[in-house]
Design an enzyme around this catalytic site. Sequence first.
Site, PDB file in Angstrom:
ATOM      1  CE1 TYR A 136     -13.386 -12.436   0.256  1.00 37.25           C
ATOM      2  CE2 TYR A 136     -11.433 -13.314   1.311  1.00 37.25           C
ATOM      3  CZ  TYR A 136     -12.734 -13.479   0.880  1.00 37.25           C
ATOM      4  OH  TYR A 136     -13.366 -14.677   1.050  1.00 37.25           O
TER       5      TYR A 136
ATOM      6  CE1 TYR B  89     -13.488 -15.563   4.522  1.00 44.97           C
ATOM      7  CE2 TYR B  89     -14.029 -17.795   5.174  1.00 44.97           C
ATOM      8  CZ  TYR B  89     -13.424 -16.926   4.300  1.00 44.97           C
ATOM      9  OH  TYR B  89     -12.750 -17.418   3.209  1.00 44.97           O
TER      10      TYR B  89
END
Lengths: 417, 173
Positions: free
Chosen positions: A297, A347
Amino acid sequence: MVQEINSSTEKYLRGKYSIVGVGETGYTRGSGVTTRVLGTRAVRAAVEDAGLTMSDVDGMLSYSFNDSTPSPTIAGDLGMRLNFHMDVYGGGSSIEALVGIAIGVIEAGMCKTVVIYRAMNGFSQVRIGGTGRGGQSSLSGDGLFTRGIGLMSAGQMFCHTFMRHMYDYGTTPEQVASVKSIHSEHASNNPKAFYKKRVSVDDVLASRMIVKPLHLLDCCVETDNGTAIVVTSTDRAKDCKHVPAVIQAVVGRCMKPRSDMHYQSGPISTVAGHYAKDLLWPNAGVGPEDIDVTGSYDAFTFTTMLQLEDYGFCKKGEGGDYVSSGIIRLGGERPNNTSGGHLCEGYTHGINMVIENVRQLRHDVDDYCPRDANGVVQHSYDYSEGGCRQVKDVELTANLGWGTPGMGSAMVMARGT
Amino acid sequence: MSLRGEYLGMPVLIDDLDKDNQTFYRYCGQNELRAQECLDCRLKRLPPTSACPFCASERMEWRPVDGRGTVYSYGEVHHAIQGAFRPHLPYHLLLVELDEQKDIPNPHDGLRLQGNLAELDGSLATKETVKKVGIGTRVKVTFKQMGDEIAMPLWVIDQEAEQPTTPWRYPIE
């Protein structure tokens, strides 16, 4: 209180469930539509990608920061009658946890197939970076410890862990910036990526400072998007369209002690992966050395590095060397975030990194390589700009989801048959 | 009674149900840093919590804490999210480890409190002062009134303490 991790997940669930469908709307700044439309499009795309019909899917999960449209609305729009649904509060680190929940509810006989989605106008409506938020309502008791000291955005909340890692281990700005540079190379081979332009380490360090140690380009790109995946049993996956991504193990929102963002406990340069790895690897029956592709991530360049380090892809403290060595680059030993991730593709709070690894496992990544008459991509494995981003012969992937320094999720998937 | 105040132009309202935060900020209003101390295991904790993070007991008392410590980590904000902080850029988010209860109950644990770096009068630090502070800087607590009864705790460079020759700062200024 001393808490020992009880790694008691029944290992026979290993391999029993799979991700069979993935769907996206694309990543934009200005979708021009509601999250209801984004969610509906993503769910439909994922179900169709699986080769299923809407009536084959009877479970639904979603996650959001109250910035989305809930399951009953999306299901209603698509004419789906659900036997199970739940909308969960949370962002990063949710998706792997929700895959675990989906497995649990199917195993409990509550439904057969679950679609999980995230729909957000992360640029044009609610910006996670905090811009345009707050400042109006009063500072409450707890709020005095955060907004009262100018502490609101994710970068401001996580900076202590990032800075302390540099102090504890001599990690350099250049090493960390290479995460963005490498992910931008990957994004240049991804037609969907919001930022497709390649940037150098110098470009990152020359971008304006947001909160030390984060430059603008150390931070991910807020976008509008809808994304979804379909989870079902590996048995049922046989009737689906693609090679399944078979789930080997999941860890959901595993925490460090006292992970209340006040940094009271333990070395603060260690993150939740330190604890999560002791669930992930034994339950998956593999170790980091077996993994072909990672999806660590990248809300920030630092989060990719910290997690790869604490999950054991390198020795503690050597994350800076690991991410700048070329290992995580396409063509390297173990590429990370081959879509460009949050730093470049867009995102989504983690789900697009799962989608990417599902496609890697299918050997069917949507890059610039041509398709043959049957629609099969002819991968060149030439990773130069505007080319391929399929990793050769991928068998095993790992997703490492970040919530905060004190909270993380993870998932290992294998290529099915 | 709810406690009301104002800080950097932002209204403050601590709800009457929120006794722990009311007490903490009331002591700050009397220029005193206090922490909850567990009556069962005798460990202190910051910021206020509803039970003891070490033994889960709710039995506690408010004990004075020596407001001196060391900068354990920091972030230096150059892009403000909140309008109230924009005039004060760049400002420091300091994570201060107090001298008290260091490495207790486990190594690398500590009694830590986040806060801004300030000048002696309690206003947010100037650009010049911000540059002097990094990991290792010795600091002590100060208070800025937020109304009649409550105050915000902030950190100032401890002039009386022995300071590191160069505190550790992010390598790019």
